[in-house]
Design an enzyme around this catalytic site. Structure first.
Site, short mmCIF file in Angstrom:
data_model
loop_
_atom_site.label_atom_id
_atom_site.label_comp_id
_atom_site.label_asym_id
_atom_site.label_seq_id
_atom_site.Cartn_x
_atom_site.Cartn_y
_atom_site.Cartn_z
N GLY A 25 -7.03 -9.70 -0.06
CA GLY A 25 -8.63 -9.39 -0.01
C GLY A 25 -8.93 -9.53 1.35
O GLY A 25 -10.03 -9.05 1.29
N ARG A 27 -9.26 -6.31 2.87
CA ARG A 27 -9.26 -5.22 3.38
C ARG A 27 -9.33 -4.75 1.74
O ARG A 27 -8.75 -4.63 0.97
CB ARG A 27 -9.00 -3.88 4.00
CG ARG A 27 -7.12 -3.83 4.43
CD ARG A 27 -7.24 -2.90 5.32
NE ARG A 27 -5.64 -2.78 4.88
CZ ARG A 27 -4.75 -2.10 6.34
NH1 ARG A 27 -5.15 -2.21 7.24
NH2 ARG A 27 -3.25 -1.64 5.42
N ASN A 96 -3.00 -9.28 -5.31
CA ASN A 96 -2.76 -7.94 -4.38
C ASN A 96 -2.36 -7.31 -3.32
O ASN A 96 -2.14 -5.97 -3.49
CB ASN A 96 -4.95 -7.16 -4.34
CG ASN A 96 -5.30 -6.34 -3.05
OD1 ASN A 96 -5.09 -5.61 -4.48
ND2 ASN A 96 -5.13 -6.90 -2.74
N SER A 149 1.89 -0.55 -9.51
CA SER A 149 1.54 0.71 -8.76
C SER A 149 1.89 1.71 -10.36
O SER A 149 3.08 1.12 -10.88
CB SER A 149 2.02 1.07 -7.88
OG SER A 149 1.72 3.29 -7.77
N TYR A 162 9.25 1.01 -2.86
CA TYR A 162 7.64 0.50 -3.66
C TYR A 162 8.14 0.66 -4.75
O TYR A 162 7.51 -0.41 -5.76
CB TYR A 162 7.10 1.53 -2.92
CG TYR A 162 5.85 1.09 -2.88
CD1 TYR A 162 4.86 -0.10 -2.77
CD2 TYR A 162 5.15 2.03 -3.80
CE1 TYR A 162 3.57 0.22 -2.97
CE2 TYR A 162 3.56 2.19 -4.58
CZ TYR A 162 2.63 1.04 -3.33
OH TYR A 162 2.27 0.73 -4.52
N LYS A 166 7.20 -1.88 -7.53
CA LYS A 166 6.18 -2.41 -8.17
C LYS A 166 6.74 -2.38 -10.29
O LYS A 166 6.24 -2.87 -10.52
CB LYS A 166 5.20 -0.95 -7.92
CG LYS A 166 4.43 -1.09 -6.58
CD LYS A 166 3.68 -2.21 -6.82
CE LYS A 166 2.58 -2.42 -5.48
NZ LYS A 166 1.63 -2.86 -5.17
N1 LIG Z 1 -3.61 2.22 -1.77
C1 LIG Z 1 -2.91 3.01 -3.64
O1 LIG Z 1 -3.57 4.81 -3.03
C2 LIG Z 1 -2.62 2.17 -3.67
C3 LIG Z 1 -2.45 2.57 -5.69
C4 LIG Z 1 -1.15 1.90 -6.14
C5 LIG Z 1 -1.03 0.73 -6.17
N2 LIG Z 1 -1.24 -0.01 -5.04
C6 LIG Z 1 -1.65 -1.22 -4.48
O2 LIG Z 1 -3.04 -1.98 -4.84
C7 LIG Z 1 -3.09 -3.52 -3.98
C8 LIG Z 1 -3.65 -3.09 -2.46
O3 LIG Z 1 -3.66 -1.84 -1.57
P1 LIG Z 1 -4.63 -1.05 -0.80
O4 LIG Z 1 -4.77 -0.04 -1.46
O5 LIG Z 1 -5.73 -1.37 -1.01
O6 LIG Z 1 -3.40 -1.70 0.80
P2 LIG Z 1 -4.22 -1.70 1.50
O7 LIG Z 1 -3.17 -1.92 2.55
O8 LIG Z 1 -5.68 -1.17 2.12
O9 LIG Z 1 -4.75 -3.61 1.35
C9 LIG Z 1 -3.40 -4.71 1.65
C10 LIG Z 1 -3.79 -6.06 1.73
O10 LIG Z 1 -3.01 -6.95 1.43
C11 LIG Z 1 -2.05 -7.47 2.94
N3 LIG Z 1 -0.90 -7.56 3.42
C12 LIG Z 1 0.04 -6.45 3.55
N4 LIG Z 1 1.15 -7.51 3.78
C13 LIG Z 1 0.63 -8.68 4.18
C14 LIG Z 1 0.81 -10.70 4.32
N5 LIG Z 1 2.43 -10.31 4.42
N6 LIG Z 1 0.56 -12.07 4.00
C15 LIG Z 1 -0.41 -11.29 3.50
N7 LIG Z 1 -1.13 -10.07 3.45
C16 LIG Z 1 -1.32 -9.03 3.60
C17 LIG Z 1 -2.46 -6.63 4.22
O11 LIG Z 1 -3.30 -7.41 5.49
C18 LIG Z 1 -4.18 -5.56 3.34
O12 LIG Z 1 -5.09 -6.28 3.75
C19 LIG Z 1 -1.28 -3.51 -2.88
O13 LIG Z 1 -0.55 -4.37 -3.97
C20 LIG Z 1 -1.24 -1.49 -3.24
O14 LIG Z 1 0.49 -1.41 -3.91
C21 LIG Z 1 -2.73 0.54 -4.32
#
Ligand SMILES: NC(=O)c1ccc[n+]([C@@H]2O[C@H](COP(=O)([O-])OP(=O)(O)OC[C@H]3O[C@@H](n4cnc5c(N)ncnc54)[C@H](O)[C@@H]3O)[C@@H](O)[C@H]2O)c1
Length: 256
Positions: A25, A27, A96, A149, A162, A166
């Protein structure tokens, strides 16, 4: 014509008194979920690897931040345990945190595959078990929301590890709903399409944005707030009879 967006919503307070943990959470989508939950009255704890951004968000929202590397099972158990203790219990868990990497199928190494699953899937099992045990002990039920996703339903070229991680999230969500429903726990997952966050930003081009926008009948990509609004609904009593579902938040890019 200007279409309404989630930011045009009226102020509502459906989450007053809810104790909510959001992983990843610091970012992106997770931070926007934490903001939205806090704005609806929840008490929020954020778990993340990014200590500086997590602490800054905690300062902004007056929420709690617990640093964690979700690939470390013992550390994850400890961090979530501390978050639950600080909140005095847990009503909603939002799994998340996630990573995205691109690699052609024939080049994915076992190490890359295992790291993807460790963060996107295995950590989710660990946090779900811990949160559910706490919810069951409290006897008050609860809600689990997982970030899957669109790729978990459709696959995606260059996203073998990935997309598979998912798809596993969608299956884990359904099993969670099936096994924990009798304890008053609901479990659903959100399947976003293309959300404008730092995930994938390093390789994003204007042409990519234009192409992917054209796949949505709404003609645009998602903002984190589009996902946070759906998460807030799922966390609220309005979604009390919704469980085991994989909701597309894709602007209509897929409809199944
Ligand atoms: N952005 C997209 O287009 C998209 C699309 C489909 C699904 N998602 C999913 O939504 C979720 C959030 O994605 P987002 O776009 O905000 O990505 P993001 O990269 O901005 O945020 C992901 C967060 O997860 C944290 N994280 C990653 N590895 C970690 C670890 N080992 N320990 C603790 N924290 C960890 C990161 O530090 C970051 O704050 C993810 O599960 C992603 O797969 C995103």
């Amino acid at each position: 014509m200007t279409l309404p967006t989630v930011t045009d919503r009226p102020t509502i307070s459906r989450l007053v008194g809810k104790r909510i943990v959001v992983t990843g959470g610091a970012r992106g989508i997770g931070a926007e979920i934490a903001r939205r939950f806090a704005s609806e009255g929840a008490e929020v704890a954020v778990l993340d690897l990014l200590a500086e951004q997590g602490s800054a968000l905690a300062g902004e929202l007056g929420c709690h931040f617990v640093p964690v590397d979700l690939t470390d099972t013992a550390g994850t158990t400890d961090a979530l345990g501390r978050a639950i203790e600080t909140l005095g219990g847990i009503d909603v868990l939002v799994n998340n945190a996630g990573i995205l990497r691109f690699s052609p199928l024939l080049e994915i190494t076992v190490d890359e595959w295992e790291r993807m699953f460790a963060i996107n899937t295995t950590a989710m099992l660990v946090t779900t078990q811990l949160a559910a045990r706490s919810m069951i002990a409290a006897g008050t039920g609860g809600t689990i929301i997982n970030l899957a996703s669109m790729a978990g339903k459709t696959g995606g070229a260059g996203q073998g590890h990935y997309a598979a991680s998912k798809a596993a999230v969608i299956a884990l969500t359904r099993v969670t709903a099936l096994e924990l429903g009798a304890s008053g726990i609901t479990a659903n997952c959100i399947c976003p399409g293309y959300v404008l966050t730092e995930m994938g930003a390093a390789t994003r081009t204007e042409a990519d944005v234009a192409e992917w926008s054209s796949y949505s009948p709404l003609g645009r990509l998602a903002e984190p707030a589009d996902v946070a609004g759906v998460a807030a609904f799922l966390a609220s009593a309005d979604a009390a009879y919704l469980t085991g579902q994989a909701l597309n938040v894709t602007g209509g890019m897929i409809m199944h």
